[in-house]
Each structure stands twice: as C-alpha cells, then as structure tokens.
Design a protein around this motif. Structure first.
Motif, mmCIF file in Angstrom:
data_model
loop_
_atom_site.group_PDB
_atom_site.id
_atom_site.type_symbol
_atom_site.label_atom_id
_atom_site.label_comp_id
_atom_site.label_asym_id
_atom_site.label_seq_id
_atom_site.Cartn_x
_atom_site.Cartn_y
_atom_site.Cartn_z
ATOM 1 N N GLN A 287 13.537 -32.099 -6.414
ATOM 2 C CA GLN A 287 14.101 -31.539 -5.357
ATOM 3 C C GLN A 287 14.834 -31.664 -4.140
ATOM 4 O OE1 GLN A 287 9.826 -30.331 -3.888
ATOM 5 N NE2 GLN A 287 10.930 -28.439 -2.065
ATOM 6 N N MET B 293 9.865 -33.411 -8.240
ATOM 7 C CA MET B 293 9.915 -33.716 -6.612
ATOM 8 C C MET B 293 11.051 -34.046 -6.235
ATOM 9 S SD MET B 293 6.799 -35.363 -4.228
ATOM 10 C CE MET B 293 5.776 -33.969 -4.598
ATOM 11 N N LEU C 282 11.271 -35.961 -2.874
ATOM 12 C CA LEU C 282 10.085 -37.259 -2.583
ATOM 13 C C LEU C 282 9.759 -38.775 -2.444
ATOM 14 C CD1 LEU C 282 8.068 -38.605 -4.654
ATOM 15 C CD2 LEU C 282 9.988 -39.688 -6.098
#
Length: 299
Positions: A119, A116, A173
C-alpha cells in the motif's frame, strides 16, 4: 550428496514405517504423540506442522490451508481418518485446533503484512496524511509543525522535507509501525528519539525505524518468526502481534546501538547486520518470546 539421499530415503520410506511401528507400540498416531508430548507452544506446533505437511493423506495436508470457520470440522475429519476417539484422548482436539489456528494464522498474517507493505503512501489520502501528522504529534508534542512540507521532519529522522519519499520500500507498513510504537510505547519512543538525536551516537530515527520494519518483514516471510508467535499467541497471530514485534526490534536496536557506541552512522549496515544476527540467534531458541517489557506498555 549423501545427506540429500538420506533425507529422501527417510521421508519417502523409513519415516512411514517408523511411524507405523511406534503406533503399534503406543496405540497413538504421530499427531497424538506430538499434542500430548509437548506443552503448548512452538515445539508442539512446529512438529505438528511438519507432521501434517509430510503426511500422505490429503485431509491432513489440506489442514494447513483450512479457513478458520472450517477448522473444527477439519479436526473432526482428521480424527476420523486417524481413528482417534475423543473419549480416549479428550485433549487432542483442543490441542490440534490451537496448533492449526497458529499455523493458518501465520499464513494469513503474511498476506496481511504483504498487503500493507504494497500500500503506497499518498498525500491524496486523508487517512495516510492523518497518520503521518499523528506521528509528529506523538513524538514532538511541544513543537508545532510549521507546514506539511518542511525541514522539521528531519528532527524525527526523515531524509527530506517530505517524508512520503522515505516510505517507498515498505509502504504504509513502515509508517504504521512507527505510529504503533509511538502510540503504545510513547515514553520509550521518545526516549529512543532522544538517543537518535545524540550529538555523537545519533542516527536517523524514522529511517532506521523503516529499516527495522524491513527486518521484521523479512523475518516474517522467511518463517523465522514462527517460534516467537507460536510461543506468545495462543491462537492466530494478527497484525497487532507483528506491530508488537516491531516495537521490540525498535527498542532493542536502540539499546544495542547505544551500547556498541559506533564511531559513525556510516557503519550502520555493519551494526544492523550484527543486530539482525543476534535476533536470528534468539529465534533459534524453541522457547523464544521477543516481547518489549517496558513499563509504559498500554493494554
């Protein structure tokens, strides 16, 4: 130097013979003594993890990396290798399964959080854009966002006209944590935002939130959060549990900041480090449980 020599001697030779002698005296292997001697939680699971990792038996060491769907078979293999009879120790299997769920779950959580973090937020993703706009609506329900790129983002603590540049370090995140806090603890998030906009003690809400995501991330990856997760999750810790931990940090940092009354936001790093040390001290308590107990918590 002497400490290193002793550690090597203990782990390589002495520990094995001590375990053998105690088993002869008690009739129980080390894992049995751990599972029966401690209540469910961090102390039991951490000791079980150390025992498995230190074992000279491949089956026991491999249990730390077993898939969830093969966990029960793995425990059966351990019981066979260690000659543990279910009739004589009926609670052992269930206790060890919980320990392994927590241990392997923590490893999986680290992978999920890292994915995450990697990303990248992109305006081309409708999902990413929707989460960003949702954050605004949750925190500022009475104020309409004039446009996607606007100075209004500064009202919730972003640095520039386009928040995407602030997510570079923590990726999605950082945004997901901010949204999770605002969605699940809406009143508390708005309260923290109002403190962040204080004329004297204010700070950049979103930027500090992303910074606290980095704190949570580093604590997770270092293993420092294991006691917290092992005490609060009776099974495999998942992403929602990490987001809950972030909520605790966001709320408690705000309380800490307002109580400390810093002279200026220029001293942020100093107070951030002080708060970080407080959290790490809490995590040294084997019974630690870092939960946000605010009244508006949603199920």
């Amino acid at each position: 130097m002497l400490g290193c020599i002793w550690q090597y001697f203990y782990t390589s030779f002495l520990r094995h013979w001590l375990k053998w002698l105690i088993r002869q005296a008690t009739g129980k292997c080390e894992l049995q003594r751990i599972c029966s001697g401690y209540k469910s939680g961090a102390t039991r699971t951490i000791n079980a993890e150390y025992s498995l990792r230190s074992s000279k038996t491949k089956t026991l060491r491999g249990a730390l990396e077993i898939n969830k769907d093969k966990l029960e078979d793995c425990v059966d293999q351990i019981m066979k290798v260690k000659s543990i009879k279910a009739q004589k120790d009926p609670q052992f299997k269930k206790s060890l399964q919980i320990c392994l769920l927590q241990i392997t779950g923590h490893s999986s959580l680290c992978v999920s959080v890292e994915d995450m973090r990697k990303q990248v937020f992109t305006s081309e993703s409708q999902e990413h854009e929707a989460k960003l706009l949702k954050l605004w609506d949750l925190l500022m329900p009475a104020v309409k966002l004039e446009s996607r790129i606007t100075k209004q983002w500064g009202d919730i603590g972003f640095q520039g006209d386009d928040p995407k540049t602030d997510f570079r370090g923590m990726g999605m995140l950082g945004l997901i944590n901010l949204v999770f806090f605002s969605e699940n603890y809406t009143e508390e998030a708005r309260q923290v935002l109002s403190h962040a906009n204080h004329p004297k003690l204010g700070y950049s809400y979103a930027i500090v939130g992303i910074n606290l995501t980095e704190m949570a991330y580093s604590l997770l990856m270092s293993g420092a959060l294991k006691p917290h997760f092992y005490n609060t999750v009776q099974g495999a810790p998942e992403l929602q549990h990490f987001h809950q931990l972030y909520c605790y940090l966001a709320y408690e940092f705000d309380r800490f900041w307002m109580a400390e009354e810093p002279e200026s936001i220029m001293h942020f790093n100093q107070y951030r480090e002080k708060f970080h040390n407080i959290v790490k001290t809490h995590l040294q308590d084997p019974d630690v449980s870092l939960k946000l107990t605010a009244c508006s918590r949603k199920n």
